[in-house]
Design a protein around this motif. Sequence first.
Motif, PDB file in Angstrom:
ATOM      1  N   GLU A   1     -18.749  17.834  15.648  1.00 11.05           N
ATOM      2  CA  GLU A   1     -17.949  18.764  14.846  1.00 11.05           C
ATOM      3  C   GLU A   1     -16.497  18.814  15.344  1.00 11.05           C
ATOM      4  N   LEU A   2     -16.321  18.747  16.650  1.00  7.16           N
ATOM      5  CA  LEU A   2     -14.966  18.718  17.204  1.00  7.16           C
ATOM      6  C   LEU A   2     -14.237  17.462  16.756  1.00  7.16           C
ATOM      7  N   GLN A   3     -14.906  16.327  16.798  1.00  6.77           N
ATOM      8  CA  GLN A   3     -14.292  15.071  16.376  1.00  6.77           C
ATOM      9  C   GLN A   3     -13.877  15.143  14.907  1.00  6.77           C
ATOM     10  N   GLU A   4     -14.741  15.706  14.074  1.00  3.67           N
ATOM     11  CA  GLU A   4     -14.417  15.850  12.653  1.00  3.67           C
ATOM     12  C   GLU A   4     -13.227  16.770  12.451  1.00  3.67           C
ATOM     13  N   ALA A   5     -13.159  17.842  13.227  1.00  4.12           N
ATOM     14  CA  ALA A   5     -12.038  18.786  13.112  1.00  4.12           C
ATOM     15  C   ALA A   5     -10.731  18.124  13.531  1.00  4.12           C
ATOM     16  N   VAL A   6     -10.780  17.314  14.573  1.00  4.81           N
ATOM     17  CA  VAL A   6      -9.580  16.605  15.036  1.00  4.81           C
ATOM     18  C   VAL A   6      -9.141  15.591  13.972  1.00  4.81           C
ATOM     19  N   GLU A   7     -10.106  14.890  13.361  1.00  2.29           N
ATOM     20  CA  GLU A   7      -9.765  13.930  12.304  1.00  2.29           C
ATOM     21  C   GLU A   7      -9.147  14.642  11.097  1.00  2.29           C
ATOM     22  N   ASP A   8      -9.681  15.814  10.748  1.00  2.00           N
ATOM     23  CA  ASP A   8      -9.101  16.589   9.646  1.00  2.00           C
ATOM     24  C   ASP A   8      -7.681  17.016   9.964  1.00  2.00           C
ATOM     25  N   LEU A   9      -7.454  17.386  11.203  1.00  2.00           N
ATOM     26  CA  LEU A   9      -6.117  17.810  11.611  1.00  2.00           C
ATOM     27  C   LEU A   9      -5.101  16.683  11.465  1.00  2.00           C
ATOM     28  N   GLU A  10      -5.538  15.462  11.692  1.00  2.00           N
ATOM     29  CA  GLU A  10      -4.651  14.310  11.617  1.00  2.00           C
ATOM     30  C   GLU A  10      -4.356  13.893  10.183  1.00  2.00           C
ATOM     31  N   ARG A  11      -5.112  14.411   9.211  1.00  2.00           N
ATOM     32  CA  ARG A  11      -4.884  14.072   7.812  1.00  2.00           C
ATOM     33  C   ARG A  11      -3.821  14.952   7.211  1.00  2.00           C
TER      34      ARG A  11
ATOM     35  N   GLU B   1       0.839  -1.184   0.000  1.00  2.00           N
ATOM     36  CA  GLU B   1       0.000   0.000   0.000  1.00  2.00           C
ATOM     37  C   GLU B   1       0.878   1.239   0.000  1.00  2.00           C
ATOM     38  N   GLN B   2       0.454   2.213  -0.788  1.00  2.00           N
ATOM     39  CA  GLN B   2       1.165   3.465  -0.781  1.00  2.00           C
ATOM     40  C   GLN B   2       0.784   4.205   0.492  1.00  2.00           C
ATOM     41  N   PRO B   3       1.696   4.975   1.043  1.00  2.00           N
ATOM     42  CA  PRO B   3       1.341   5.714   2.249  1.00  2.00           C
ATOM     43  C   PRO B   3       0.207   6.693   1.945  1.00  2.00           C
ATOM     44  N   ALA B   4      -0.644   6.882   2.912  1.00  2.00           N
ATOM     45  CA  ALA B   4      -1.782   7.775   2.729  1.00  2.00           C
ATOM     46  C   ALA B   4      -1.292   9.199   2.494  1.00  2.00           C
ATOM     47  N   LEU B   5      -1.957   9.879   1.594  1.00  2.00           N
ATOM     48  CA  LEU B   5      -1.614  11.261   1.318  1.00  2.00           C
ATOM     49  C   LEU B   5      -2.053  12.134   2.487  1.00  2.00           C
ATOM     50  N   THR B   6      -1.310  13.190   2.726  1.00  2.00           N
ATOM     51  CA  THR B   6      -1.662  14.120   3.796  1.00  2.00           C
ATOM     52  C   THR B   6      -1.576  15.542   3.269  1.00  2.00           C
ATOM     53  N   GLY B   7      -2.103  16.457   4.038  1.00  2.00           N
ATOM     54  CA  GLY B   7      -1.989  17.872   3.726  1.00  2.00           C
ATOM     55  C   GLY B   7      -2.607  18.239   2.390  1.00  2.00           C
ATOM     56  N   CYS B   8      -1.892  19.102   1.679  1.00  2.00           N
ATOM     57  CA  CYS B   8      -2.386  19.612   0.395  1.00  2.00           C
ATOM     58  C   CYS B   8      -2.526  18.501  -0.642  1.00  2.00           C
TER      59      CYS B   8
END
Length: 131
Positions: free
Chosen positions: A121-131, A25-32
Amino acid sequence: MKRISTLFVLATLAFSANAAQPAKEQPALTGCAAKRQAIVEQIEQAKAHNNSNQQAGLEKALSEVDANCTDAGLRKEREQKVLEARHEVNQRTKDLDKAMKKGDPERINKRKDKLAEAKKELQEAVEDLER
């Protein structure tokens, strides 16, 4: 003859075992890069459904990401969203506490619902931050 068939069976098993292994598996893309990939996938969906208006909007969004997105800037944006979401959860918790002191069941239920929504919404924001 028996030796050739045994070799054939062993070679076939070895090939099958190798083919059965999942591809690395290719590493998951992050950020931009992840943001860009998500937009590209949405563009493909819009094309598949012949939605030219949505496609045009997504292509504009993609050009904006290409031109302006930096990983540091995106991270800062996401951190800010997490802070805002935490503030919202704190505020909703205070509102619920006030409603519980007053004892109005209808108001308590409304405040519980709003708090649950803020936590989501907080949980979603934390998950987005981890991506």
